[in-house]
Design a protein around this motif. Sequence first.
Motif, PDB file in Angstrom:
ATOM      1  N   ALA A 160       1.303  -1.183   0.120  1.00  0.00           N
ATOM      2  CA  ALA A 160       0.202  -0.310   0.243  1.00  0.00           C
ATOM      3  C   ALA A 160       0.853   0.846   0.402  1.00  0.00           C
ATOM      4  O   ALA A 160       1.609   1.634   0.011  1.00  0.00           O
ATOM      5  CB  ALA A 160      -0.698   0.074   1.333  1.00  0.00           C
ATOM      6  N   PRO A 161      -0.079   2.521  -0.092  1.00  0.00           N
ATOM      7  CA  PRO A 161       0.938   3.450  -1.081  1.00  0.00           C
ATOM      8  C   PRO A 161       1.995   3.933   0.831  1.00  0.00           C
ATOM      9  O   PRO A 161       2.576   4.459   0.659  1.00  0.00           O
ATOM     10  CB  PRO A 161       0.246   5.242  -0.701  1.00  0.00           C
ATOM     11  N   TRP A 162       0.405   3.841   2.118  1.00  0.00           N
ATOM     12  CA  TRP A 162       1.014   4.226   3.119  1.00  0.00           C
ATOM     13  C   TRP A 162       2.394   3.615   3.577  1.00  0.00           C
ATOM     14  O   TRP A 162       3.806   3.405   4.384  1.00  0.00           O
ATOM     15  CB  TRP A 162       0.027   4.409   3.943  1.00  0.00           C
ATOM     16  N   ASP A 163       2.324   2.022   3.350  1.00  0.00           N
ATOM     17  CA  ASP A 163       3.387   0.986   3.963  1.00  0.00           C
ATOM     18  C   ASP A 163       5.082   1.359   2.967  1.00  0.00           C
ATOM     19  O   ASP A 163       6.301   1.717   3.411  1.00  0.00           O
ATOM     20  CB  ASP A 163       3.155   0.057   3.428  1.00  0.00           C
ATOM     21  N   VAL A 164       4.699   2.312   1.764  1.00  0.00           N
ATOM     22  CA  VAL A 164       5.806   2.462   0.756  1.00  0.00           C
ATOM     23  C   VAL A 164       6.166   4.119   1.517  1.00  0.00           C
ATOM     24  O   VAL A 164       7.513   3.973   1.603  1.00  0.00           O
ATOM     25  CB  VAL A 164       5.384   2.698   0.049  1.00  0.00           C
ATOM     26  N   ALA A 165       5.509   4.456   2.222  1.00  0.00           N
ATOM     27  CA  ALA A 165       5.887   6.077   2.553  1.00  0.00           C
ATOM     28  C   ALA A 165       6.540   5.573   4.381  1.00  0.00           C
ATOM     29  O   ALA A 165       7.687   6.054   4.442  1.00  0.00           O
ATOM     30  CB  ALA A 165       4.843   6.556   3.062  1.00  0.00           C
ATOM     31  N   VAL A 166       6.132   4.442   4.360  1.00  0.00           N
ATOM     32  CA  VAL A 166       6.924   4.685   5.820  1.00  0.00           C
ATOM     33  C   VAL A 166       8.401   3.242   5.173  1.00  0.00           C
ATOM     34  O   VAL A 166       9.753   3.317   6.692  1.00  0.00           O
ATOM     35  CB  VAL A 166       6.134   3.799   6.599  1.00  0.00           C
ATOM     36  N   ALA A 167       8.063   2.519   4.687  1.00  0.00           N
ATOM     37  CA  ALA A 167       9.749   1.776   3.823  1.00  0.00           C
ATOM     38  C   ALA A 167      10.772   2.828   3.475  1.00  0.00           C
ATOM     39  O   ALA A 167      11.876   2.820   4.247  1.00  0.00           O
ATOM     40  CB  ALA A 167       9.204   1.180   3.113  1.00  0.00           C
ATOM     41  N   PHE A 168      10.164   4.084   3.339  1.00  0.00           N
ATOM     42  CA  PHE A 168      11.451   4.838   2.392  1.00  0.00           C
ATOM     43  C   PHE A 168      11.389   5.430   3.560  1.00  0.00           C
ATOM     44  O   PHE A 168      13.212   5.903   3.785  1.00  0.00           O
ATOM     45  CB  PHE A 168      10.476   6.261   1.532  1.00  0.00           C
ATOM     46  N   GLU A 169      10.990   5.855   4.759  1.00  0.00           N
ATOM     47  CA  GLU A 169      11.746   7.050   5.995  1.00  0.00           C
ATOM     48  C   GLU A 169      12.824   5.414   6.668  1.00  0.00           C
ATOM     49  O   GLU A 169      12.887   6.441   7.140  1.00  0.00           O
ATOM     50  CB  GLU A 169      10.194   6.755   7.072  1.00  0.00           C
ATOM     51  N   ASN A 199      17.643   4.544   8.536  1.00  0.00           N
ATOM     52  CA  ASN A 199      18.555   3.508   8.865  1.00  0.00           C
ATOM     53  C   ASN A 199      18.837   2.790   7.781  1.00  0.00           C
ATOM     54  O   ASN A 199      20.134   2.417   8.106  1.00  0.00           O
ATOM     55  CB  ASN A 199      17.579   2.606   9.006  1.00  0.00           C
ATOM     56  N   HIS A 200      18.889   2.873   7.093  1.00  0.00           N
ATOM     57  CA  HIS A 200      19.408   2.278   5.758  1.00  0.00           C
ATOM     58  C   HIS A 200      20.286   2.879   4.791  1.00  0.00           C
ATOM     59  O   HIS A 200      20.893   2.497   3.416  1.00  0.00           O
ATOM     60  CB  HIS A 200      18.985   1.455   4.487  1.00  0.00           C
ATOM     61  N   ASP A 201      20.789   4.232   4.897  1.00  0.00           N
ATOM     62  CA  ASP A 201      21.385   5.182   4.330  1.00  0.00           C
ATOM     63  C   ASP A 201      20.542   5.551   2.858  1.00  0.00           C
ATOM     64  O   ASP A 201      21.645   5.087   1.448  1.00  0.00           O
ATOM     65  CB  ASP A 201      22.654   4.623   4.232  1.00  0.00           C
ATOM     66  N   LEU A 202      19.685   5.657   2.724  1.00  0.00           N
ATOM     67  CA  LEU A 202      18.750   6.127   0.863  1.00  0.00           C
ATOM     68  C   LEU A 202      19.387   7.097   0.532  1.00  0.00           C
ATOM     69  O   LEU A 202      19.672   6.763  -0.798  1.00  0.00           O
ATOM     70  CB  LEU A 202      17.548   6.185   1.579  1.00  0.00           C
ATOM     71  N   LEU A 203      19.731   8.014   0.902  1.00  0.00           N
ATOM     72  CA  LEU A 203      20.719   9.431   0.413  1.00  0.00           C
ATOM     73  C   LEU A 203      21.971   8.609  -0.350  1.00  0.00           C
ATOM     74  O   LEU A 203      22.245   9.165  -1.489  1.00  0.00           O
ATOM     75  CB  LEU A 203      21.085  10.272   1.241  1.00  0.00           C
ATOM     76  N   GLY A 204      23.080   7.907   0.555  1.00  0.00           N
ATOM     77  CA  GLY A 204      24.262   7.020  -0.663  1.00  0.00           C
ATOM     78  C   GLY A 204      23.759   6.712  -1.154  1.00  0.00           C
ATOM     79  O   GLY A 204      24.304   6.987  -2.547  1.00  0.00           O
ATOM     80  N   ASN A 205      22.700   5.749  -1.294  1.00  0.00           N
ATOM     81  CA  ASN A 205      22.294   4.820  -2.567  1.00  0.00           C
ATOM     82  C   ASN A 205      21.869   5.546  -3.645  1.00  0.00           C
ATOM     83  O   ASN A 205      22.650   5.791  -4.601  1.00  0.00           O
ATOM     84  CB  ASN A 205      21.638   3.947  -2.027  1.00  0.00           C
ATOM     85  N   ILE A 206      21.529   6.985  -3.251  1.00  0.00           N
ATOM     86  CA  ILE A 206      20.915   7.282  -4.402  1.00  0.00           C
ATOM     87  C   ILE A 206      21.736   8.627  -5.087  1.00  0.00           C
ATOM     88  O   ILE A 206      21.871   8.645  -6.119  1.00  0.00           O
ATOM     89  CB  ILE A 206      19.749   9.147  -3.605  1.00  0.00           C
ATOM     90  N   LEU A 207      22.595   8.851  -4.215  1.00  0.00           N
ATOM     91  CA  LEU A 207      23.995   9.778  -4.759  1.00  0.00           C
ATOM     92  C   LEU A 207      24.974   8.472  -5.531  1.00  0.00           C
ATOM     93  O   LEU A 207      25.381   9.405  -6.467  1.00  0.00           O
ATOM     94  CB  LEU A 207      24.826  10.262  -3.484  1.00  0.00           C
ATOM     95  N   SER A 208      24.720   7.375  -5.602  1.00  0.00           N
ATOM     96  CA  SER A 208      25.689   6.577  -5.871  1.00  0.00           C
ATOM     97  C   SER A 208      25.406   6.459  -7.228  1.00  0.00           C
ATOM     98  O   SER A 208      25.680   6.092  -8.224  1.00  0.00           O
ATOM     99  CB  SER A 208      25.706   5.057  -4.955  1.00  0.00           C
TER     100      SER A 208
END
Length: 279
Positions: free
Chosen positions: A62-71, A76-85
């Motif tokens: 669900a969209p709200w579950d995706v929003a929670v996963a994004f946060e 906790n998992h360096d999403l910004l680092g993955n995006i920059l890579s």
Amino acid sequence: MTAILHTPEVKVRDRVDARVVRRRLGPGHRLRFAFWIGPVLALALWSAGSATGVIKPAVLSAPWDVAVAFEDQWVNHDLLGNILSSLQRVAIGLALGVVAGAVLAVVSGLSRIGESLVDGPIQIKRSIPTLALIPLFIAWFGIGEEMKIITIALISLVPIYIHTHNGLRSIDGRYAELAETIGINHGEFVRHVVLPGALPGFLLGMRFAVTAALLGLVVVEQYNAVAGVGHMITLAEQYGQTDVIVVGLVIYGIFGYCADSAVRLTGRKALAWRQTLDG
């Protein structure tokens, strides 16, 4: 030369033609926020399907579950680092492909000898999907960053070359006759007429190249990547985290939309002197 080719009478005629086109298309042919209608409707249907149970969480979170996963990925998992890579990979590969494609197109488009040397191999490459060459690239360059960047560069090169070359070859012959009449030399003719005339083709090629580069990024990040959005998706697939997979897909979609919007905006600025359906 540009001033001569675009006299006040020509500009007036172009404006009249543009008004005629708009009148035939109707007053509502261009809505300011039309792009968002489809995505918002899709999001509404997705939310409704998830809320009513029509769309099962195992199939699509669900969209709200995706929003929670994004946060969670961000904190906790360096999403910004993955995006920059991922952005670094695609930016380097796309830049190399654009420069190489544009140079080859100019060499081929402005010289018969250059065309005989360059166009044939490019057309052969065009018929061979770049992604099918990845096993060879792995054998040649290994499975590290070099292979990934070369794949993205090569997949971006072809649309740049094709559309820029077509733009160079489709310059109206009357411009050449006019240049001879008023005594403009070959170098000035190429600089002030041919290259600006090929710019729309180059920008169209850029839109295709951006899409192709992102396609290449999605694929190469499945090969031994230790960082990047694709690496995140691969790990999520192993653990059955559908919500994290959707986060990655949304990020790829945002990459594509922002890049395409940037190319379109650049085109409108660079081609402000042209009256087109988009303008």
